[in-house]
Write a protein that holds these residues in place. Sequence first.
Motif, PDB file in Angstrom:
ATOM      1  N   ALA A 144      13.153   1.154   7.172  1.00 45.85           N
ATOM      2  CA  ALA A 144      12.631   0.784   8.589  1.00 45.85           C
ATOM      3  C   ALA A 144      12.407  -0.503   8.978  1.00 45.85           C
ATOM      4  CB  ALA A 144      11.488   1.933   8.943  1.00 45.85           C
ATOM      5  N   LYS A 145      12.801  -1.487   7.715  1.00 47.79           N
ATOM      6  CA  LYS A 145      12.492  -2.974   7.988  1.00 47.79           C
ATOM      7  C   LYS A 145      10.846  -3.211   8.414  1.00 47.79           C
ATOM      8  CE  LYS A 145      17.216  -3.835   8.315  1.00 47.79           C
ATOM      9  NZ  LYS A 145      18.207  -4.338   9.110  1.00 47.79           N
ATOM     10  N   GLU A 146       9.919  -2.301   8.020  1.00 47.72           N
ATOM     11  CA  GLU A 146       8.495  -2.518   8.361  1.00 47.72           C
ATOM     12  C   GLU A 146       8.034  -3.471   7.166  1.00 47.72           C
ATOM     13  OE1 GLU A 146       6.101   0.802   9.659  1.00 47.72           O
ATOM     14  OE2 GLU A 146       7.639   1.925   8.547  1.00 47.72           O
ATOM     15  N   GLN A 147       8.452  -4.807   7.314  1.00 43.25           N
ATOM     16  CA  GLN A 147       7.958  -5.892   6.195  1.00 43.25           C
ATOM     17  C   GLN A 147       6.670  -5.657   5.800  1.00 43.25           C
ATOM     18  OE1 GLN A 147       9.324  -9.786   6.918  1.00 43.25           O
ATOM     19  NE2 GLN A 147       8.478 -10.639   5.137  1.00 43.25           N
ATOM     20  N   SER A 148       5.560  -5.961   6.372  1.00 45.26           N
ATOM     21  CA  SER A 148       4.184  -5.994   5.978  1.00 45.26           C
ATOM     22  C   SER A 148       3.850  -4.661   5.424  1.00 45.26           C
ATOM     23  CB  SER A 148       3.147  -6.315   7.026  1.00 45.26           C
ATOM     24  OG  SER A 148       3.217  -5.230   7.927  1.00 45.26           O
ATOM     25  N   PHE A 149       4.367  -3.568   5.699  1.00 46.40           N
ATOM     26  CA  PHE A 149       4.197  -2.218   5.027  1.00 46.40           C
ATOM     27  C   PHE A 149       5.059  -2.122   3.767  1.00 46.40           C
ATOM     28  CE2 PHE A 149       4.177   2.323   5.084  1.00 46.40           C
ATOM     29  CZ  PHE A 149       2.930   2.480   4.896  1.00 46.40           C
ATOM     30  N   TYR A 150       6.081  -2.563   3.644  1.00 48.92           N
ATOM     31  CA  TYR A 150       6.644  -2.536   2.375  1.00 48.92           C
ATOM     32  C   TYR A 150       6.507  -3.641   1.443  1.00 48.92           C
ATOM     33  CZ  TYR A 150      10.630  -5.686   3.496  1.00 48.92           C
ATOM     34  OH  TYR A 150      11.582  -6.780   3.917  1.00 48.92           O
ATOM     35  N   GLU A 151       5.614  -4.509   1.828  1.00 49.59           N
ATOM     36  CA  GLU A 151       5.157  -5.659   0.937  1.00 49.59           C
ATOM     37  C   GLU A 151       3.838  -5.011   0.186  1.00 49.59           C
ATOM     38  OE1 GLU A 151       4.321  -9.063   3.215  1.00 49.59           O
ATOM     39  OE2 GLU A 151       6.661  -9.781   3.568  1.00 49.59           O
ATOM     40  N   TYR A 152       3.138  -4.549   1.167  1.00 51.76           N
ATOM     41  CA  TYR A 152       1.970  -3.637   0.468  1.00 51.76           C
ATOM     42  C   TYR A 152       2.313  -2.734  -0.481  1.00 51.76           C
ATOM     43  CZ  TYR A 152      -0.789   0.333   0.018  1.00 51.76           C
ATOM     44  OH  TYR A 152      -1.833   1.350  -0.477  1.00 51.76           O
ATOM     45  N   LEU A 153       3.523  -1.900  -0.222  1.00 54.97           N
ATOM     46  CA  LEU A 153       3.765  -0.828  -1.150  1.00 54.97           C
ATOM     47  C   LEU A 153       4.574  -1.395  -2.449  1.00 54.97           C
ATOM     48  CD1 LEU A 153       4.971   1.610   1.898  1.00 54.97           C
ATOM     49  CD2 LEU A 153       3.191   2.102   0.478  1.00 54.97           C
ATOM     50  N   SER A 154       5.110  -2.660  -2.067  1.00 53.90           N
ATOM     51  CA  SER A 154       5.681  -3.109  -3.229  1.00 53.90           C
ATOM     52  C   SER A 154       4.672  -3.393  -4.216  1.00 53.90           C
ATOM     53  CB  SER A 154       6.639  -4.295  -3.021  1.00 53.90           C
ATOM     54  OG  SER A 154       7.355  -4.868  -3.974  1.00 53.90           O
ATOM     55  N   ASN A 155       3.782  -4.114  -3.706  1.00 55.26           N
ATOM     56  CA  ASN A 155       2.523  -4.446  -4.666  1.00 55.26           C
ATOM     57  C   ASN A 155       1.901  -3.253  -5.090  1.00 55.26           C
ATOM     58  OD1 ASN A 155       2.759  -7.275  -4.183  1.00 55.26           O
ATOM     59  ND2 ASN A 155       1.404  -7.135  -2.477  1.00 55.26           N
TER      60      ASN A 155
ATOM     61  N   GLU B 236       1.950   0.093 -13.660  1.00 57.30           N
ATOM     62  CA  GLU B 236       1.049  -0.154 -14.616  1.00 57.30           C
ATOM     63  C   GLU B 236      -0.009   0.494 -14.881  1.00 57.30           C
ATOM     64  OE1 GLU B 236       1.344  -2.975 -16.598  1.00 57.30           O
ATOM     65  OE2 GLU B 236       3.205  -3.683 -15.593  1.00 57.30           O
ATOM     66  N   ALA B 237      -0.509   1.326 -13.835  1.00 61.79           N
ATOM     67  CA  ALA B 237      -1.728   2.120 -14.384  1.00 61.79           C
ATOM     68  C   ALA B 237      -1.191   3.509 -15.027  1.00 61.79           C
ATOM     69  CB  ALA B 237      -2.203   2.858 -12.853  1.00 61.79           C
ATOM     70  N   VAL B 238      -0.107   3.796 -14.552  1.00 62.31           N
ATOM     71  CA  VAL B 238       0.483   5.015 -15.289  1.00 62.31           C
ATOM     72  C   VAL B 238       0.814   4.744 -16.931  1.00 62.31           C
ATOM     73  CG1 VAL B 238       2.830   6.623 -15.593  1.00 62.31           C
ATOM     74  CG2 VAL B 238       1.454   6.207 -13.347  1.00 62.31           C
TER      75      VAL B 238
ATOM     76  N   VAL C  43      -5.313   0.718  -9.954  1.00 64.23           N
ATOM     77  CA  VAL C  43      -5.632   1.399  -8.699  1.00 64.23           C
ATOM     78  C   VAL C  43      -6.440   0.922  -7.764  1.00 64.23           C
ATOM     79  CG1 VAL C  43      -6.552   3.712  -8.053  1.00 64.23           C
ATOM     80  CG2 VAL C  43      -5.143   3.746  -9.992  1.00 64.23           C
ATOM     81  N   LEU C  44      -7.463   0.192  -8.016  1.00 64.77           N
ATOM     82  CA  LEU C  44      -8.412  -0.441  -7.146  1.00 64.77           C
ATOM     83  C   LEU C  44      -7.460  -1.641  -6.459  1.00 64.77           C
ATOM     84  CD1 LEU C  44     -11.674  -0.172  -9.040  1.00 64.77           C
ATOM     85  CD2 LEU C  44     -10.941   0.990  -7.048  1.00 64.77           C
ATOM     86  N   ILE C  45      -6.807  -2.322  -7.219  1.00 63.38           N
ATOM     87  CA  ILE C  45      -6.238  -3.426  -6.802  1.00 63.38           C
ATOM     88  C   ILE C  45      -5.127  -2.870  -5.703  1.00 63.38           C
ATOM     89  CG2 ILE C  45      -4.211  -5.035  -7.216  1.00 63.38           C
ATOM     90  CD1 ILE C  45      -5.713  -5.524  -9.803  1.00 63.38           C
TER      91      ILE C  45
ATOM     92  N   PHE D  41      -3.893  -3.141   0.029  1.00 64.46           N
ATOM     93  CA  PHE D  41      -3.761  -2.538   1.685  1.00 64.46           C
ATOM     94  C   PHE D  41      -4.534  -3.287   2.400  1.00 64.46           C
ATOM     95  CE2 PHE D  41      -4.042   0.295   5.109  1.00 64.46           C
ATOM     96  CZ  PHE D  41      -2.758   0.350   5.236  1.00 64.46           C
ATOM     97  N   ILE D  42      -5.799  -3.281   2.173  1.00 63.75           N
ATOM     98  CA  ILE D  42      -6.958  -4.145   3.049  1.00 63.75           C
ATOM     99  C   ILE D  42      -6.395  -5.365   3.418  1.00 63.75           C
ATOM    100  CG2 ILE D  42      -9.037  -4.731   3.462  1.00 63.75           C
ATOM    101  CD1 ILE D  42     -10.048  -2.447   1.679  1.00 63.75           C
ATOM    102  N   ALA D  43      -5.877  -6.097   2.415  1.00 69.99           N
ATOM    103  CA  ALA D  43      -5.522  -7.634   2.585  1.00 69.99           C
ATOM    104  C   ALA D  43      -4.336  -7.647   3.349  1.00 69.99           C
ATOM    105  CB  ALA D  43      -5.285  -8.268   1.033  1.00 69.99           C
ATOM    106  N   LEU D  44      -3.169  -6.798   3.107  1.00 73.07           N
ATOM    107  CA  LEU D  44      -1.881  -6.924   3.630  1.00 73.07           C
ATOM    108  C   LEU D  44      -1.837  -6.045   4.732  1.00 73.07           C
ATOM    109  CD1 LEU D  44      -0.088  -7.263   0.423  1.00 73.07           C
ATOM    110  CD2 LEU D  44      -0.592  -8.969   1.960  1.00 73.07           C
TER     111      LEU D  44
END
Length: 187
Positions: A88-99, A106-108, A136-138, A143-146
């Motif tokens: 959907a080209k939602e850049q800010s959302f996929y940046e968050y999801l990428s992080n 790493e958590a798993v 998990v906390l990061i 999400f709050i930061a991005l």
Amino acid sequence: MKISARTQVLFLSLVLFDLYVLLRADLIADTCRKTIYPGICASTLRSNPRSAGADVTGLARIVFDTALPKANSTLNLVNELYAKALKAKEQSFYEYLSNCLNQYEEAVSSLNGCTEYLGSDNFGTVLRATQAVSYVLICDKDFIALRPIGGRASPIAAQNNAVEQLVSIALGIVKSLGCNQPICDFS
């Protein structure tokens, strides 16, 4: 009135079984009191039949075994959301999801190693569980930061919370076992 030997054995068996159940319930209650989420700890352990015969190390293993599938499920959800946001080209959302995807991988990975040395190297278990909680906390804080414009709520907040709580519970149980390292002295 004379009571048959069979009746006496049955009565004694019932009394011993009740005593055993009470002692097991006390172990769960005592163990969970040492964690940050005692109510969730107790309900998680009481709902698992393996808890009936477990010692404290076994109780920690049960909570880790409950947390890992939840973390994997959250990782899969993040992966799906990331693919949709990318499409959907939602850049800010996929940046968050990428992080977040990186954090959950790493958590798993950390959670996969938690029970390997449980009971023999509690320091290693505490270290891995602490790392898993941090990842998990990061993800949550990222999400709050991005946060995308428009104040979209985190789509995985509930899953993040559940994983964090379960790993924190297991971490508390392992710390109660001790590990002769300073990291085990902190809550």
